[in-house]
Design a protein around this motif. Structure first.
Motif, PDB file in Angstrom:
ATOM      1  N   VAL A  78      59.653  48.536   4.865  1.00 16.07           N
ATOM      2  CA  VAL A  78      59.371  47.176   5.298  1.00 16.07           C
ATOM      3  C   VAL A  78      60.491  46.740   6.229  1.00 16.07           C
ATOM      4  O   VAL A  78      61.659  46.881   5.890  1.00 16.07           O
ATOM      5  CB  VAL A  78      59.303  46.237   4.079  1.00 16.07           C
ATOM      6  N   VAL A  79      60.135  46.253   7.403  1.00 18.39           N
ATOM      7  CA  VAL A  79      61.155  45.658   8.257  1.00 18.39           C
ATOM      8  C   VAL A  79      60.935  44.147   8.266  1.00 18.39           C
ATOM      9  O   VAL A  79      59.799  43.693   8.268  1.00 18.39           O
ATOM     10  CB  VAL A  79      61.113  46.196   9.704  1.00 18.39           C
ATOM     11  N   ASP A 102      53.645  44.839  15.713  1.00 14.62           N
ATOM     12  CA  ASP A 102      52.611  44.577  14.715  1.00 14.62           C
ATOM     13  C   ASP A 102      52.200  45.831  13.947  1.00 14.62           C
ATOM     14  O   ASP A 102      51.637  45.740  12.869  1.00 14.62           O
ATOM     15  CB  ASP A 102      51.371  43.956  15.370  1.00 14.62           C
ATOM     16  N   CYS A 111      54.028  47.622  12.396  1.00 16.09           N
ATOM     17  CA  CYS A 111      54.867  47.740  11.194  1.00 16.09           C
ATOM     18  C   CYS A 111      54.351  46.858  10.057  1.00 16.09           C
ATOM     19  O   CYS A 111      54.863  46.929   8.952  1.00 16.09           O
ATOM     20  CB  CYS A 111      56.301  47.336  11.495  1.00 16.09           C
ATOM     21  N   PHE A 112      53.405  45.985  10.326  1.00 14.50           N
ATOM     22  CA  PHE A 112      52.969  45.035   9.304  1.00 14.50           C
ATOM     23  C   PHE A 112      51.513  45.256   8.927  1.00 14.50           C
ATOM     24  O   PHE A 112      50.724  45.773   9.714  1.00 14.50           O
ATOM     25  CB  PHE A 112      53.158  43.596   9.794  1.00 14.50           C
ATOM     26  N   SER A 113      51.185  44.788   7.724  1.00  8.94           N
ATOM     27  CA  SER A 113      49.806  44.800   7.230  1.00  8.94           C
ATOM     28  C   SER A 113      49.138  46.152   7.381  1.00  8.94           C
ATOM     29  O   SER A 113      47.975  46.235   7.767  1.00  8.94           O
ATOM     30  CB  SER A 113      48.955  43.739   7.951  1.00  8.94           C
ATOM     31  N   TYR A 114      49.860  47.215   7.089  1.00  9.19           N
ATOM     32  CA  TYR A 114      49.252  48.535   7.185  1.00  9.19           C
ATOM     33  C   TYR A 114      48.206  48.682   6.096  1.00  9.19           C
ATOM     34  O   TYR A 114      48.490  48.430   4.932  1.00  9.19           O
ATOM     35  CB  TYR A 114      50.322  49.628   7.016  1.00  9.19           C
ATOM     36  N   PRO A 115      46.967  49.040   6.439  1.00 11.22           N
ATOM     37  CA  PRO A 115      45.957  49.180   5.388  1.00 11.22           C
ATOM     38  C   PRO A 115      46.229  50.405   4.520  1.00 11.22           C
ATOM     39  O   PRO A 115      46.544  51.477   5.045  1.00 11.22           O
ATOM     40  CB  PRO A 115      44.643  49.316   6.157  1.00 11.22           C
TER      41      PRO A 115
END
Lengths: 535, 650
Positions: B578-579, B168, B170-174
């Motif tokens: 992005v992965v 997680d 890797c996603f939705s990095y602010p």
């Protein structure tokens, strides 16, 4: 001849040797696999004991493979409806086939309908200029709070532009979660008093994505017969079992809930998710839901409540928090509270407020959130500033309510129309009063409607074409007098139930009392003039 | 690599030379960032004190000479003056489109990938089992309680909880600031294995090769931003209402006229959200008795829209034109299921450039098939518009095809134009029909003025404006929401007639003349080709078309995804990537997806290549057959590499 044979066998020589060596290697590799001896022994002995059994096993293995492959090919071809054609026949059929045009050109009426759409030149607001050059009082825009054109918001927006640019250039999952989005989500949750909130890039798409994020096939949705188009589409996508209750009739809702409970008990149906879906103030007619009663029913029958406050958020309540503030119900009791940032905060987008888990679930499962770019940061900051202004300026909402009262005070007296909207609704719908009051008299035996159908037992009757034409005359007449109003535009033929034609006034806090009086009197005069002629 | 100090002194010297020539910085905000005027070059270097940023990101490797003038902020849009690093995105005329061949990894990679997933799933179940006994509180929301069914069952959420949660981070990095060439991360960490994150308060600038910022229009400075500022002052931020009910502004009509001209179609309409453009407009085109033939990898919004429409759907194998033809033969000869009535109409929906694969639709063959099978063609150009073609007009432009031979061209403004929302273009009859039938026109909020302005400004700067200098106030008259043009326009793909732009909009000369736009297109084309070919030469398995700005690099093993992401982020020059994995891709083909931008310089791509080269060795990702080049050879022969004849698809 024989030399040819010899040369062929000579040619095939390498092939034979290849086959024999590969057979040998295969045998070796097989022997090398641990446990291969057991299998070999098993096959040998089973063949010795009963050659028929080997055949049967081979057949079984072949059948298993065939079945496996079968599921991958399309079922249609083996369908009894599938007709086999030769290539030639297919070509003929292809040549013969003539498709309908992609889109029929517009009929003159539709053309007129499209051309009657007003176009504003310059800034949107309470007193915009139209493309005809005329400056009008605008009662069409959903600028309830009058935040559109607010100088403070403009300054904030420009400041954000200079720091963030315009677009976010990515979905929230991939570097599209900008700190200002997180801030607005926090602001809205804090404003309403819920644990968390999630932002969508368009108000309309919010609810039609929220519903299918939670309700799946086999779940139960109980919805109002008068819900707006976006909710209808959300329900359609969800593929859940739907039951309908009469428009804004909580007695009918309770009957439906009881019916479902009884039915489920009888069938010993497994526990599934159950939702009540309705609106705070209905987009179709401005009617308001009795929220405390609704909450009571939801708890009693153990349903979750999806409430669409697209119209009511930012237009009712002491500071515009919507129905929960008006009825003094904690917003946390509404499981999924959906609102429009575009309407309520004069920016763009929508939100869904709820518990932490409800919001987290949407961040992964709601398609309009996951697969769409996040909203432009400057619009997000504008909305945050809007929340701030609403929170600190209760006079906005009291002015708005005062304005609504002024307009209603003038229009309510008119006997050629009926107004279904709630007295506090900033969206005022006007129906033409039918000469014979068929609308209200139930012709049936008073039996409840069938909950599996969206159509009520005794649907009201009205003549869409005539009414729309008359209402458009009223709109044109009002425009001539400098007041911009609109018919509620409907996608006729696509709505599940045809809404009754209406004129839709959107009152704004940005008007003075005088302007409201003037506008209401103009609308009144236009109504009297057009509808009076009719009789 | 130059240091900050040496760079700044070079800039000061350049400034001094410029001043000596008597050019003074102009104060008008609308002009102060235009390319023709030497502004204080320090403006092009942002000084953001609290952000942790490496010199490679803040300062160009080569300081400008006195002849070179850069008007953009380097962190938003990189300074690259080398005219060699340009290319034209175009399909070589007269050559057939070669089918894309996906390379397979060695078997042991596939084997270990499957084994990894099996281990992950087994561990997940074991942990679920033990946790349920020892820590039932954690599962409260997943099991029925008080007579309520859980929102998600533990089974449904298994993948998210036990597999996705591991990566997680890797996603939705602010993030904060402009999603341009670089992006500023609000650093976060997790103490509980990604269940919750906390902010460290540090801001880190990273090279951004992830945002859909193909032409680099994500900028807080420059002509577009100046126009947007002016529009906010004039229009505010909201359109208040739906298009049919009083939310239509003159800007909508202007933007729609411009979009139609840009795409080369008769008419166009605009929708305030990209996702909703598909999901609310496809139902206006097809319904019961119609057949939609859809590529299996089409975007979720298309599937959403088709499901709402009530039409029958058939899918065909990704980009496989033979499979499509077979399907068409079957569909037309069989007719509707059971009744065998002929279909009312058949609509084929494909994407111009597929967002996960980087593959391009085979437009020439599609158009051949269209003649024979009489279907209607709908191309979703969300990723291709602006990013492909010598004039940036999308796949039709790339293949040199008349755009009007395609029935409907849909696209979004989020990507190449740095705005938001989407458009649909086609013949007037079709677009008008959509205007009266689409859900969003009647019920959704209209697009807001700042977004419209960004679209108009960026699009006009790609096209160039004709005549270059209009007399003010010569705006075409708007009658009933349509623009009536006064002079005869240039044929497609010509410049934008000045008469359809807002009269108050003041674009800098480089944008009006279209030189800046052309430069962006050519930089993007170079960068795309360079990255994709260089990665291949390094030995990576890369999917997609050479000219695609989306470059997927295959990773396969789920465990390597997060590692790749973290290593890129921790390299000397932090890089955000992005992965993507299942369910967005097939289970085994997890990948990194690079999105190249015109804002990147060749040096930026080199930085990415260097990091990938190292990580590729560490993670054993170089499995592609064929000739390999060393990193040095690649970076020093970039131009040759880009201009080489294509070999990949032969």
């Amino acid at each position: 001849m024989s030399s040819a044979m010899a040369s062929t066998s000579a040619n095939l020589e390498p092939l034979f040797s290849f086959l024999s060596t590969s057979y040998a290697t295969l045998e070796q590799t097989f022997n090398r696999i641990p446990g291969s001896a057991v299998i070999a022994r098993y096959v040998k002995s089973s063949h010795q004991n009963d050659p028929g059994r080997t055949l049967l096993e081979l057949f079984l293995a072949a059948f298993a493979i065939w079945t496996l492959l079968q599921s991958r090919t399309r079922a249609d071809k083996d369908d009894r409806h599938f007709i086999k054609f030769t290539e030639k026949e297919i070509d003929e059929l292809v040549n013969e086939w003539t498709p309908e045009p992609l889109a029929e050109p517009l009929s003159p009426e539709e053309q007129k309908e499209l051309e009657s759409v007003p176009v504003i030149v310059g800034a949107q607001g309470p007193r915009p200029k139209l493309n005809t050059g005329k400056t009008v009082l605008n009662f069409t825009g959903t600028n309830f709070t009058g935040l559109a054109g607010n100088e403070g918001i403009k300054e904030k927006a420009i400041e954000t532009l200079r720091k963030y640019g315009l677009g976010s250039c990515g979905p929230p999952g991939f570097y599209g979660t900008v700190d200002v989005h997180v801030q607005l989500e926090h602001d809205i949750a804090d404003f309403l008093g819920t644990e968390d909130a999630i932002l969508y890039a368009q108000g309309y798409s919010t609810i039609s994505s929220v519903i299918p994020a939670f309700a799946k096939r086999g779940d139960i949705i109980v919805a109002d017969r008068g819900v707006n188009f976006a909710i209808q589409k959300g329900i359609q996508i969800s593929r859940s079992t739907v039951r309908w209750f009469d428009h804004n009739d909580l007695k009918s809702l309770e009957d439906v809930l009881q019916g479902i409970a009884k039915e489920r008990k009888k069938k010993k149906a497994p526990l599934t998710k159950m939702f009540i879906v309705t609106e705070g103030i209905f987009e179709k007619d401005g009617v308001m839901t009795d929220l405390p009663k609704l909450i009571e029913l939801k708890y009693k029958y153990k349903y979750r409540l999806i409430l669409d406050e697209s119209i009511s958020f930012g237009s009712v309540g002491r500071t515009g928090r919507g129905l929960t503030e008006l009825f003094n119900v904690p917003a946390s009791q509404v499981d999924m509270l959906v609102g429009s940032v575009a309407n309520g905060l004069a920016s763009c987008g929508g939100f869904c407020a709820g518990s932490k888990y409800v919001v987290y679930h949407q961040r992964i499962n709601s398609s309009a959130f996951v697969f769409s770019a996040s909203m432009p940061p400057l619009l997000s900051v504008s909305a945050s500033e809007g929340v701030n202004i609403l929170r600190n300026t209760p006079s906005i909402l009291s002015t708005l309510q005062e304005n609504i009262r002024t307009v209603r005070g003038i229009l309510d007296k008119l006997d050629c129309i009926t107004i279904p909207s709630h007295p506090a609704s900033a969206m005022i719908h006007i129906y033409i009063r039918t000469p014979t009051p068929t609308l209200q008299i139930p012709t049936g035996s008073g039996k409840p409607s069938n909950p599996t159908s969206i159509h009520p037992r005794d649907p009201p009757t009205f003549d869409i074409e005539t009414e729309e034409r008359l209402l458009q005359d009223v709109v044109d007449e009002a425009l001539a007098q400098g007041v911009l109003i609109t018919r509620a535009r409907r996608l006729r033929g696509q709505e599940m139930v045809e809404a009754r034609p209406s004129i839709r006034l959107a009152v704004s806090a940005a008007f003075s009392k005088k302007e409201c009086e003037k506008a209401a009197n103009v609308v009144k005069a236009a109504l009297v003039k057009v509808l009076g002629k009719r009789r | 690599m130059s240091t900050a100090a040496s760079y700044l002194s070079a800039v000061k010297a350049a400034d001094a030379r410029a001043r000596a020539r008597g050019e003074t910085p102009v104060a008008t905000p609308a002009l102060s960032f235009s390319s023709s005027v030497t502004t204080s070059s320090e403006d092009t270097i942002l000084d953001d004190g609290e952000v942790v940023s490496s010199d490679a990101l803040s300062y160009p490797t080569i300081p400008p000479t006195s002849e070179q003038v850069f008007s953009t902020v380097h962190t938003e849009f990189g300074h690259c003056a080398n005219a060699e690093y340009r290319y034209t995105s175009q399909h070589p005329a007269g050559t057939p489109v070669k089918p894309h061949i996906e390379q397979d990894p060695p078997y042991y990679v596939l084997f270990t990938t499957y084994v990894s997933y099996i281990i992950l799933i087994l561990f997940g179940h074991v942990r679920d089992f033990t946790r349920k006994y020892f820590n039932p509180g954690e599962f409260k929301h997943l099991i029925p309680h008080d007579g309520y069914a859980p929102i998600t069952s533990d089974f449904d959420s298994f993948y998210t909880r036990r597999l996705k949660a591991r990566i997680d981070d890797c996603f939705s990095y602010p993030v904060t600031g402009v999603a341009g060439r670089t992006i500023v991360l609000n650093e976060r960490k997790s103490k509980d294995y990604n269940r919750t994150f906390y902010s460290t308060g540090r801001k880190v600038r990273a090279l951004n090769i992830s945002s859909y910022n193909y032409l680099g229009f994500a900028q807080a400075r420059g002509g577009c931003a100046d126009a947007v500022e002016e529009s906010i002052r004039r229009y505010g931020v909201s359109a208040c209402g739906t298009r049919l009910e009083g939310g239509s502004l003159d800007l909508h009509a202007q933007a729609e006229a411009l979009v139609a001209r840009f795409i080369g179609q008769e008419d166009a309409l605009i929708c305030s959200m990209g996702f909703a453009t598909n999901s609310t407009i496809i139902p206006a085109l097809v319904g019961k008795g119609c057949l939609v033939v859809s590529d299996e990898l089409n975007h979720a919004s298309i599937r959403f829209g088709v499901r709402l429409s009530g039409a029958n759907v058939r899918m065909f194998k990704h980009n496989d034109m033979n499979a499509l033809e077979d399907l068409l033969k079957e569909a037309i000869s069989q007719g509707q299921p059971k009744t065998h009535r002929p279909w009312k109409k058949i609509l084929i929906i494909v994407e111009g450039l597929f967002s996960m694969e980087g593959t391009m639709t085979n437009l020439p063959v599609l158009l051949e098939l269209k003649k024979k099978y009489k279907f209607y063609l709908f191309i979703d150009e969300a990723h291709s518009v602006g990013a492909l073609g010598p004039h940036g007009r999308g796949v039709a432009d790339y293949f040199g095809v008349d755009p009007r031979s395609i029935d409907i061209l849909m696209g979004t403004f989020t990507k190449s134009f740095g705005a938001a929302g989407g458009y649909i273009s086609g013949s007037k009859a079709v677009v008008d029909r959509i205007r009266v039938r689409s859900h969003s026109h009647a019920y959704a909020e209209a697009m807001t003025p700042p977004v419209l302005t960004q679209i108009i400004a960026s699009m006009a700067s790609i096209m160039g404006v004709a005549p270059a200098l209009p007399t003010h106030g010569s705006t075409g008259t708007i009658t009933k929401g349509r623009i009536v043009e006064q002079e005869s326009p240039e044929p497609y793909p010509g410049r934008a007639p000045a008469s359809i732009l807002p009269s108050w909009m003041d674009l800098p000369p480089a944008m009006r003349e279209g030189t800046e736009g052309r430069d962006r297109l050519r930089r993007l084309a170079f960068n795309s080709r360079y990255l994709s070919r260089a990665l291949e030469k390094l030995g990576f398995i890369v999917y997609g078309h050479d000219d695609s700005p989306i470059v997927p690099l295959l990773i396969f093993n789920p465990g390597k995804m997060a590692l790749f992401h973290r290593l890129m982020l921790q390299s000397n020059t932090p890089i955000v990537i992005v992965v993507v994995a299942y369910p967005a891709t097939p289970l085994v083909t997890s990948r990194v997806r690079f999105c190249v931008s015109a804002a990147h310089t060749k040096a930026d791509i080199d930085v990415v290549l260097k990091a990938c080269d190292w990580i590729g060795d560490v993670l054993d990702l170089k499995h592609a057959p064929g000739e390999r080049w060393s990193l040095e050879k690649i970076t020093s022969n970039a131009v040759e590499l880009v201009r080489m004849e294509s070999q990949k698809h032969a």
